[in-house]
Design a protein around this motif. Structure first.
Motif, PDB file in Angstrom:
ATOM      1  N   LEU A 159       0.825  -1.203   0.000  1.00  0.00           N
ATOM      2  CA  LEU A 159       0.000   0.000   0.000  1.00  0.00           C
ATOM      3  C   LEU A 159       0.864   1.259   0.000  1.00  0.00           C
ATOM      4  N   ALA A 160       1.984   1.207   0.712  1.00  0.00           N
ATOM      5  CA  ALA A 160       2.915   2.338   0.693  1.00  0.00           C
ATOM      6  C   ALA A 160       3.454   2.567  -0.716  1.00  0.00           C
ATOM      7  N   ALA A 161       3.705   1.474  -1.438  1.00  0.00           N
ATOM      8  CA  ALA A 161       4.177   1.603  -2.822  1.00  0.00           C
ATOM      9  C   ALA A 161       3.104   2.238  -3.706  1.00  0.00           C
ATOM     10  N   GLU A 162       1.842   1.858  -3.465  1.00  0.00           N
ATOM     11  CA  GLU A 162       0.736   2.484  -4.210  1.00  0.00           C
ATOM     12  C   GLU A 162       0.674   3.986  -3.909  1.00  0.00           C
ATOM     13  N   ALA A 163       0.833   4.329  -2.643  1.00  0.00           N
ATOM     14  CA  ALA A 163       0.808   5.744  -2.263  1.00  0.00           C
ATOM     15  C   ALA A 163       1.935   6.508  -2.944  1.00  0.00           C
ATOM     16  N   ARG A 164       3.103   5.907  -2.988  1.00  0.00           N
ATOM     17  CA  ARG A 164       4.269   6.531  -3.622  1.00  0.00           C
ATOM     18  C   ARG A 164       3.995   6.753  -5.108  1.00  0.00           C
ATOM     19  N   ALA A 165       3.419   5.756  -5.753  1.00  0.00           N
ATOM     20  CA  ALA A 165       3.125   5.861  -7.184  1.00  0.00           C
ATOM     21  C   ALA A 165       2.074   6.934  -7.459  1.00  0.00           C
ATOM     22  N   LEU A 166       1.066   7.000  -6.616  1.00  0.00           N
ATOM     23  CA  LEU A 166       0.029   8.016  -6.796  1.00  0.00           C
ATOM     24  C   LEU A 166       0.582   9.420  -6.561  1.00  0.00           C
ATOM     25  N   ARG A 167       1.458   9.546  -5.572  1.00  0.00           N
ATOM     26  CA  ARG A 167       2.106  10.836  -5.343  1.00  0.00           C
ATOM     27  C   ARG A 167       2.916  11.248  -6.571  1.00  0.00           C
ATOM     28  N   ALA A 168       3.602  10.294  -7.178  1.00  0.00           N
ATOM     29  CA  ALA A 168       4.397  10.580  -8.376  1.00  0.00           C
ATOM     30  C   ALA A 168       3.509  11.013  -9.535  1.00  0.00           C
ATOM     31  N   GLU A 169       2.263  10.537  -9.516  1.00  0.00           N
ATOM     32  CA  GLU A 169       1.308  10.884 -10.575  1.00  0.00           C
ATOM     33  C   GLU A 169       0.675  12.249 -10.311  1.00  0.00           C
ATOM     34  N   GLY A 170       0.879  12.789  -9.105  1.00  0.00           N
ATOM     35  CA  GLY A 170       0.351  14.110  -8.788  1.00  0.00           C
ATOM     36  C   GLY A 170      -0.720  14.139  -7.717  1.00  0.00           C
ATOM     37  N   ALA A 171      -1.080  12.988  -7.169  1.00  0.00           N
ATOM     38  CA  ALA A 171      -2.078  12.972  -6.094  1.00  0.00           C
ATOM     39  C   ALA A 171      -1.526  13.706  -4.877  1.00  0.00           C
ATOM     40  N   ASP A 172      -2.363  14.547  -4.271  1.00  0.00           N
ATOM     41  CA  ASP A 172      -1.879  15.316  -3.127  1.00  0.00           C
ATOM     42  C   ASP A 172      -2.868  15.350  -1.960  1.00  0.00           C
ATOM     43  N   GLN A 173      -3.937  14.550  -2.049  1.00  0.00           N
ATOM     44  CA  GLN A 173      -4.879  14.403  -0.945  1.00  0.00           C
ATOM     45  C   GLN A 173      -5.310  12.937  -0.897  1.00  0.00           C
TER      46      GLN A 173
END
Length: 231
Positions: A78-92
C-alpha cells in the motif's frame, strides 16, 4: 472566501467525476470496487480524472475490504501504491486502519504518512468501528496532514449515529476534535437541517448521487439537488 458547506462525492471513473463536478461537487473521493466498500484506484484512473476535472481529489489508500491494514507485506504494498500516486500528482488521500482490539493501527498509518509528506488526508469510517472514538481522536491528533474525519457517528449509519455526531460537533476545536467532521454513511437530505444547525459543514455522498445504484453512474442532477440543499 465562501463559507458554504463542502460536498464530496465518490467517483469511480471519469464519467462520475465529470457529472459530480457539473452538479456542484466541491471534492471527489476516488475509489474502485465498491463491493469491497472502496479500494485504491489505479494510477491511470487517477490521472484520467485529474485531467478531466479541476476540483480536489482525495484518493483512497486501501487494498482489501475491512479496516485491518494487513501484514508487513500488505502495508508495504500500500505504501508503494501511495508513492506511485504521489508521483502521478495525487496530493490528498483517505485512509484509516484499526488493530484487532479496535484501536488505531498507528504503525500502518505512520508508514503511509511517511510517503505522503504532509499531504492532507481524511481518516475514514474506521472511526465508526473503533473501540473508543475519543481515544482514537487523541491518538491521531498530532499526525501531519489529518484534517478530516469521515464518519456517520455509528457503524449502522447516520440515523443511529446522529447523537454522536452532534456531541462531537459541540467539541470542535478541543484537542482531538480540530479536524473537520465530514458526515457520510447512510446520509439523506432529511438529515441535513439538524447537522447544519449543529455547525457541521462537510458532507459525503456515494449511492445518493446514483439514482440507478452502484451499477449506474453519478447523476449531475442528483448532485445538484444536494448542492442546493447545502447552499
Amino acid at each position: 472566501m465562501s463559507n458554504r458547506a463542502v460536498l464530496e462525492v465518490i467517483a469511480l471513473d471519469v464519467e462520475d467525476a465529470v457529472a459530480a463536478r457539473a452538479g456542484g461537487a466541491d471534492r471527489l473521493e476516488l475509489v474502485t470496487d465498491m463491493a469491497a466498500d472502496g479500494l485504491t484506484p489505479s494510477r491511470a484512473t487517477f490521472a484520467a480524472i485529474r485531467a478531466a476535472v479541476d476540483i480536489p481529489l482525495r484518493v483512497m489508500l486501501r487494498l482489501s475490504d475491512g479496516f485491518a491494514a494487513g501484514d508487513e507485506a500488505a502495508v508495504a504494498a500500500l505504501a508503494a501504491e501511495a508513492r506511485a500516486l504521489r508521483a502521478e500528482g495525487a496530493d490528498q488521500f483517505v485512509l484509516g486502519f484499526l488493530d484487532p482490539d479496535g484501536a488505531p493501527d498507528l504503525a500502518a498509518v505512520e508508514e503511509l504518512l511517511a510517503e505522503l509528506h504532509g499531504c492532507r488526508w481524511t481518516f475514514h469510517r474506521a472511526i465508526d468501528r473503533c473501540a473508543d472514538r475519543g481515544r482514537l481522536r487523541k491518538a491521531l491528533a498530532d499526525l501531519p496532514g489529518l484534517d478530516t474525519y469521515l464518519t456517520a457517528g455509528s457503524a449502522k449509519g447516520v440515523t443511529e449515529g446522529l447523537p454522536v455526531l452532534l456531541a462531537e460537533a459541540a467539541r470542535t476545536g478541543e484537542p482531538g476534535y480540530q479536524a473537520q467532521i465530514m458526515v457520510g454513511g447512510g446520509l439523506t437530505l432529511e438529515h441535513l437541517p439538524v447537522l447544519l444547525d449543529a455547525g457541521i459543514d462537510a458532507f459525503h455522498i456515494g449511492g445518493a448521487a446514483r439514482p440507478h445504484g452502484w451499477s449506474g453512474p453519478v447523476s449531475a442532477s442528483a448532485v445538484e439537488e444536494w448542492r442546493k440543499a447545502l447552499a
